[in-house]
Design an enzyme around this catalytic site. Structure first.
Site, mmCIF file in Angstrom:
data_model
loop_
_atom_site.group_PDB
_atom_site.id
_atom_site.type_symbol
_atom_site.label_atom_id
_atom_site.label_comp_id
_atom_site.label_asym_id
_atom_site.label_seq_id
_atom_site.Cartn_x
_atom_site.Cartn_y
_atom_site.Cartn_z
ATOM 1 N N HIS A 147 8.971 -5.201 5.210
ATOM 2 C CA HIS A 147 8.741 -6.059 4.053
ATOM 3 C C HIS A 147 10.167 -5.688 3.479
ATOM 4 C CE1 HIS A 147 6.808 -2.095 3.354
ATOM 5 N NE2 HIS A 147 7.477 -1.813 1.859
ATOM 6 N N ASP A 177 4.846 -4.650 10.467
ATOM 7 C CA ASP A 177 6.319 -3.974 9.283
ATOM 8 C C ASP A 177 7.174 -3.277 10.172
ATOM 9 O OD1 ASP A 177 7.226 -4.017 6.746
ATOM 10 O OD2 ASP A 177 5.223 -2.737 5.787
ATOM 11 N N GLY A 253 9.398 2.712 -3.023
ATOM 12 C CA GLY A 253 11.194 2.967 -2.809
ATOM 13 C C GLY A 253 10.954 4.602 -1.589
ATOM 14 N N SER A 255 9.354 3.154 1.103
ATOM 15 C CA SER A 255 9.317 1.892 1.972
ATOM 16 C C SER A 255 10.523 2.016 3.142
ATOM 17 C CB SER A 255 9.058 0.636 1.847
ATOM 18 O OG SER A 255 7.781 0.660 1.249
ATOM 19 N N SER A 270 4.537 1.983 6.123
ATOM 20 C CA SER A 270 4.312 0.647 5.856
ATOM 21 C C SER A 270 4.278 0.458 3.705
ATOM 22 C CB SER A 270 3.233 -0.276 6.380
ATOM 23 O OG SER A 270 2.835 -1.066 5.852
#
Length: 299
Positions: A147, A177, A253, A255, A270
């Protein structure tokens, strides 16, 4: 425009992932679901649990995550703070005759994709965290969340976007993801470490495994794996499958940041709910799937 790999799962594949053996759910407040006979709990077949899982997916309620608990033979549906009682009833109604197979649990906070080796990386769409440096022969890349790479082309090492890292060469989101960025800047160090921890191999998660996560917002935090093969509905059609569920906290942040256990790479951050002040539930993309998809390895 989203960049997507062509490896999205078919419905049949999703069902296979859903019926995989799962266990070890985190302790969260439960919303009781009455059974047909409280004194003699019913058992449910794999087909019934798969049908219940498909029904939850079909209900399409954002802020839900679900996985099978093989010990109780129930489908555990975790709902975040945004899911109303009416929406819970909608989930039960969607499950129909298999509604008794559901065990619905409430978790604080809201499930979100956490966009805003743990180091900060920047694209035109925001900030994420570098997962693991990887390579194929003499070509170097890094992994992060799909993402994050979805719709992003160029990546920088600083918020001013003056030091280029590389360009997105693959992205898989939703369904999966994970994404991969090829380094184009030859002057950037490409250590095979996460912070001070050397990463030498990759492994699949197991329930109860002690794990550590590193991210550009909250730094390093540890916890354990609580379930496997979870499905998460972030809303807006963003549903991911086969996630690792943990009790490690994370915030926007973080991620794409790495999940690891000792020297072993385990996953990519994720999303989830909560924060690192009060705690929360966080989901991770298994890193072995990304390594296999792109034909790269940690080092």
């Amino acid at each position: 425009m989203r960049i997507k790999r062509t490896s999205n799962r078919s419905n049949a594949a999703r069902r296979v992932r859903t019926t995989a053996v799962l266990a070890g759910l985190a302790a969260v407040a439960a919303l009781a679901v009455p059974t047909a006979n409280a004194e003699t709990p019913r058992t449910f077949s794999a087909n019934q649990l798969t049908a219940a899982s498909d029904a939850v997916l079909g209900a399409d309620i954002a802020g839900t995550a679900w996985n099978i608990d093989p010990q109780s033979k129930r489908l555990v549906v975790t709902v975040d703070s945004t899911v109303s009682k009416a929406e819970i009833n909608q989930i039960k109604k969607s499950a129909g005759a298999n509604a008794d197979a559901l065990r619905i649990e409430r978790t604080p906070g809201k499930f979100t994709k956490l966009i805003s080796g743990g180091d900060a990386i920047y694209s035109s769409t925001g900030r994420c965290s570098l997962g693991f440096n990887v390579r194929s022969g003499s070509t170097y890349y890094f992994l992060t969340a799909g993402h994050c790479t979805d719709g992003a082309t160029t990546w920088w090492a600083n918020s001013a976007r003056t030091t280029v890292l590389g360009t997105t060469s693959g992205s898989s989101f939703p369904n999966n993801d994970y994404g991969i960025v090829r380094y184009t800047n030859t002057t950037i160090p490409k250590d095979g470490t996460v912070g001070g921890q050397d990463i030498t191999s990759a492994a699949n998660a197991t329930v109860g495994m002690a794990v550590t996560r590193r991210g550009s917002t909250t730094g390093t935090h540890s916890g354990s794996v609580t379930a496997l093969n979870a499905t998460v509905n972030y809303g807006g059609g963003d549903v991911v499958y086969g996630m690792i569920r943990t009790n490690v906290c994370a915030e926007p942040g973080d991620s794409g940041g790495p999940l690891y256990s000792g020297t072993r790479a385990i996953g990519l951050t994720s999303g989830g709910s909560g924060n690192c002040s009060s705690g929360g539930t966080t989901f991770f993309q298994p890193v072995t799937e990304a390594l296999s998809a792109y034909g790269v390895s940690v080092y």
